[in-house]
Design an enzyme around this catalytic site. Structure first.
Site, PDB file in Angstrom:
ATOM      1  CB  SER A 173      -0.904   0.024   1.231  1.00  0.00           C
ATOM      2  OG  SER A 173      -1.541   1.281   1.349  1.00  0.00           O
ATOM      3  CG  MET A 188     -11.745  -2.232   5.590  1.00  0.00           C
ATOM      4  SD  MET A 188     -10.186  -1.846   4.751  1.00  0.00           S
ATOM      5  CE  MET A 188      -9.296  -0.954   6.031  1.00  0.00           C
ATOM      6  CG  MET A 233      -8.155   7.206   3.093  1.00  0.00           C
ATOM      7  SD  MET A 233      -7.257   7.143   4.672  1.00  0.00           S
ATOM      8  CE  MET A 233      -6.482   5.528   4.556  1.00  0.00           C
ATOM      9  CG  MET A 251     -11.342   3.556   2.522  1.00  0.00           C
ATOM     10  SD  MET A 251      -9.961   3.379   3.691  1.00  0.00           S
ATOM     11  CE  MET A 251      -8.577   3.424   2.539  1.00  0.00           C
ATOM     12  CG  ASP A 253      -5.244   2.175   1.330  1.00  0.00           C
ATOM     13  OD1 ASP A 253      -6.239   1.444   1.203  1.00  0.00           O
ATOM     14  OD2 ASP A 253      -4.143   1.766   1.760  1.00  0.00           O
ATOM     15  CG  HIS A 258      -4.049  -1.477  -1.657  1.00  0.00           C
ATOM     16  ND1 HIS A 258      -5.170  -2.203  -2.013  1.00  0.00           N
ATOM     17  CD2 HIS A 258      -4.440  -0.660  -0.644  1.00  0.00           C
ATOM     18  CE1 HIS A 258      -6.187  -1.841  -1.261  1.00  0.00           C
ATOM     19  NE2 HIS A 258      -5.773  -0.896  -0.424  1.00  0.00           N
ATOM     20  CG  HIS A 290      -9.724   0.493  -0.153  1.00  0.00           C
ATOM     21  ND1 HIS A 290      -9.150   0.309   1.091  1.00  0.00           N
ATOM     22  CD2 HIS A 290     -11.060   0.592   0.068  1.00  0.00           C
ATOM     23  CE1 HIS A 290     -10.092   0.312   2.015  1.00  0.00           C
ATOM     24  NE2 HIS A 290     -11.257   0.496   1.424  1.00  0.00           N
ATOM     25  CG  ASP A 293      -5.964  -2.243   3.644  1.00  0.00           C
ATOM     26  OD1 ASP A 293      -4.950  -2.095   4.353  1.00  0.00           O
ATOM     27  OD2 ASP A 293      -6.387  -1.365   2.872  1.00  0.00           O
TER      28      ASP A 293
END
Length: 217
Positions: free
Chosen positions: A7, A136, A36, A67, A34, A32, A65, A174
């Site tokens: 990540s 998660m 946010m 979020m 993330d 990966h 991913h 994750d």
């Protein structure tokens, strides 16, 4: 053999190209990302521009991913940026089947994500349509958290659900993945491990990636 997906949330963005290449040298399988937004989770990270940069750096699959609130508004932007996988949270998406179909229309593989307090069986009615289930194993929003122990039971539940409904999705986790937690999680049935701090905070990124890769066999 399970896959390792470093990540880049934990990477040094001032030298992202080298950081990604060091994980590749250690046998990384995916990269990966993330995403946010400071609303769905209490942190702000990266957007399509960084995903596009990662896509230029690596030939590995880019695993995105989301979020974020209203992820449907941004699916096309992340697909255009080069995402291979796009995963959305069941807690946020209103019309999940429609969103999964849209991700596939954009040429990406579709994943769903469940938070630690969300029942695994919340995905029953879309199990056969998804390519990836991301469980998660920490509460989302920050890197470096500790693995939640009952995640092992949830992984086992996901494996049983996949078998029962003859689904084909990969099971990814994750949060809190390291040299200790990866062993029990692999035994429980995980296919893809996302690891951030355990890789990018290590003294030797390549060696740390290789060690996780070996433990995932």
């Amino acid at each position: 053999m399970a896959l390792i997906a470093p990540s880049i949330l934990s990477a040094d963005f001032s030298n992202l190209s080298q950081q990604i290449r060091l994980t590749e040298m250690g046998g990384a399988d995916w990269i990966h990302c993330d995403i946010m937004d400071g609303h769905f989770v209490p942190n702000i990270t990266i957007g399509p521009i960084i995903v596009k940069a990662a896509r230029k750096i690596t030939k590995l699959p880019v695993d995105v991913h989301l979020m974020i609130e209203n992820p449907d508004k941004y699916l096309e932007a992340f697909a255009d940026a080069g995402a291979d996988f796009i995963s959305v949270h069941v807690e946020e998406v209103v019309h999940l089947n429609r969103t999964i179909n849209r991700i596939k229309e954009l040429g990406c593989k579709a994943g769903v994500v469940i938070n630690p307090a969300t029942p695994v069986d919340s995905i029953v009615d879309i199990a056969e349509y998804i390519d990836l289930l991301l469980i998660m194993t920490v509460n989302p929003g920050f890197g470096g958290q500790k693995f939640i122990p009952n995640s092992i039971r949830r992984i086992e539940e996901a494996v049983a659900l996949r078998t029962k409904y003859e689904a084909k999705f990969l099971i990814e986790i994750d949060g809190g993945v390291n040299n200790e937690t990866i062993i029990a999680a692999k035994k429980a049935g995980v296919d893809v491990f996302v690891a951030g701090s355990a890789i990018f905070n290590a003294d030797n990124i390549t060696a740390a990636t290789a060690e996780l890769k070996n433990l995932a066999k």
